[in-house]
Design an enzyme around this catalytic site. Structure first.
Site, PDB file in Angstrom:
ATOM      1  N   GLY A  59       0.813  -1.210   0.000  1.00  0.00           N
ATOM      2  CA  GLY A  59       0.000   0.000   0.000  1.00  0.00           C
ATOM      3  C   GLY A  59       0.840   1.251   0.000  1.00  0.00           C
ATOM      4  CG  MET A  63       0.692  10.413   6.202  1.00  0.00           C
ATOM      5  SD  MET A  63      -0.073  10.051   7.797  1.00  0.00           S
ATOM      6  CE  MET A  63      -1.494  11.137   7.708  1.00  0.00           C
ATOM      7  CB  VAL A  66       2.017  -0.125   4.436  1.00  0.00           C
ATOM      8  CG1 VAL A  66       0.952  -0.294   3.388  1.00  0.00           C
ATOM      9  CG2 VAL A  66       1.919  -1.224   5.471  1.00  0.00           C
ATOM     10  CE  LYS A  81       0.039   2.020   9.027  1.00  0.00           C
ATOM     11  NZ  LYS A  81      -0.953   2.933   9.632  1.00  0.00           N
ATOM     12  CD  GLU A 130      -3.589  -5.673  15.088  1.00  0.00           C
ATOM     13  OE1 GLU A 130      -4.060  -6.820  14.918  1.00  0.00           O
ATOM     14  OE2 GLU A 130      -4.020  -4.867  15.931  1.00  0.00           O
ATOM     15  CG  ASP A 178      -6.888  11.863   9.156  1.00  0.00           C
ATOM     16  OD1 ASP A 178      -7.869  12.433   8.650  1.00  0.00           O
ATOM     17  OD2 ASP A 178      -6.012  11.293   8.481  1.00  0.00           O
ATOM     18  N   PRO A 181     -13.209   6.955   7.068  1.00  0.00           N
ATOM     19  CG  PRO A 181     -15.130   6.875   5.728  1.00  0.00           C
ATOM     20  CD  PRO A 181     -14.152   7.842   6.340  1.00  0.00           C
ATOM     21  CG  ASN A 183      -6.921   6.853   8.933  1.00  0.00           C
ATOM     22  OD1 ASN A 183      -6.164   6.251   8.183  1.00  0.00           O
ATOM     23  ND2 ASN A 183      -6.778   8.140   9.200  1.00  0.00           N
ATOM     24  CG  ASP A 196      -2.639   5.687   9.898  1.00  0.00           C
ATOM     25  OD1 ASP A 196      -1.822   4.836  10.310  1.00  0.00           O
ATOM     26  OD2 ASP A 196      -2.827   5.914   8.702  1.00  0.00           O
TER      27      ASP A 196
END
Length: 318
Positions: A59, A63, A66, A81, A130, A178, A181, A183, A196
């Site tokens: 992903g 920011m 991942v 991340k 995780e 933040d 949906p 997150n 996050d």
């Protein structure tokens, strides 16, 4: 390294993009709305800190990127991340993120994603956490919209109340800032995981310093979920901002549309919605923080008792 204490060995080995959006990662550049941050590229098979074996890139977002990874010490599949180096261009930003990561790594709640460690090595900063199996709430919302299968009132209430429970716990330590949906993760059992914490403020500060514009001029890609005070430069933000975001999410789950400007009664769009619950959502969406419920627990209580025409009145009546 900031290590989380008491991590259960039974944490599921699951697959996640962990709030970094839903776009498959193809490059090391993160192109969020208004951002162009360069994230370090890691080859599959790279071993970090003599412990974490990097695997596939799964992903990317505003920011960083991942990766799936294997923790040799725990013999466990995890997510890594890798955060964009530009976010850590000065000591203040590094210190801020260390503080946020320390708080996040100590959160221990079934509806909050487990963050294990923070590592900062030169320009490379990454979190280990995780790995999740399932999908983001945004993905679920899109699938339902395509299938013409809206959320029932009870389904929407269950999601928001579980979110409120996570935020009630987290607000003893931090504010998310933040909630959206993207997150929120829905696992294969239908349970929620909030992700996050603390990253939104770091990204906002970076963009403000880079562009020289005020907070009010930033869209951040999620303005529909941000409380009005978050968009005002210098305006204090507290846990009631998360309440606003949760209410905006509730509104969208029920109506299929985002909050925009002045909103009328939700019952015009959702005729099966009790009037009391409609008023609860309106109260939590108040422009002024002081006109919302006093905290997320009061908001959750109002949702639970929303059919009672007394209990749904504004916060000072609860």
């Amino acid at each position: 390294m900031i290590a989380k204490k008491g991590i259960a060995s039974s944490v599921s080995s699951i697959s996640s993009m962990g709030g970094f959006g839903e776009v498959p990662a193809e490059t090391g550049t993160c192109n969020g709305p208004g951002f162009n941050l360069a994230a370090p590229k890691l080859r599959s098979g790279t071993v970090l800190c003599a412990r974490y074996e990097v695997r596939e890139l799964i992903g990317r977002g505003g920011m960083g990127v991942v990766h799936a990874a294997h923790d040799r010490q725990r013999n466990q599949e995890i997510a890594i991340k890798v955060l964009a180096a530009d976010l850590f261009a000065n000591p203040e930003a590094q210190a801020q993120f260390r503080r946020e990561a320390q708080i996040t790594s100590n959160l221990n709640h079934p509806s909050v994603v487990n963050v294990y460690d923070l590592h900062m090595d030169g320009d490379l900063a990454f979190l280990t956490m995780e790995l999740l199996r399932g999908k983001t709430l945004r993905q679920e919302m899109r699938e339902r919209k395509t299938a013409g299968r809206p959320f029932s009132i009870e389904e929407a209430k269950r999601i928001v109340l579980e979110l409120c429970d996570a935020l009630k716990y987290a607000h003893h330590f931090t504010v998310h800032r933040d909630v959206k949906p993207e997150n929120i993760w829905i696992d294969t059992d239908g349970h929620l995981k909030l992700m996050d914490f603390g990253l939104a403020g770091l990204l906002l500060d970076h963009e403000r310093s880079r562009s020289g514009i005020s907070n009010a001029g930033l869209s951040m890609g999620t303005p529909y979920y941000m409380a009005p005070e978050q968009l005002k430069e210098g305006s204090p933000t507290d846990a009631r901002a998360d309440q606003y975001s949760a209410a905006a999410l509730f509104y969208e789950l029920l109506t299929g549309t985002v909050v925009a400007g002045m909103i009328g009664s939700l019952r015009k769009t959702r005729k099966d919605l009790p009037q009391g619950l409609s008023e609860v959502i309106h109260c939590a969406l108040s422009v002024a923080p002081e006109d919302r419920y006093k905290d997320i627990a009061a908001f959750a209580l109002a949702i639970t008792t929303g059919g009672d025409p007394i209990r749904w009145l504004p916060k000072n009546r609860i």
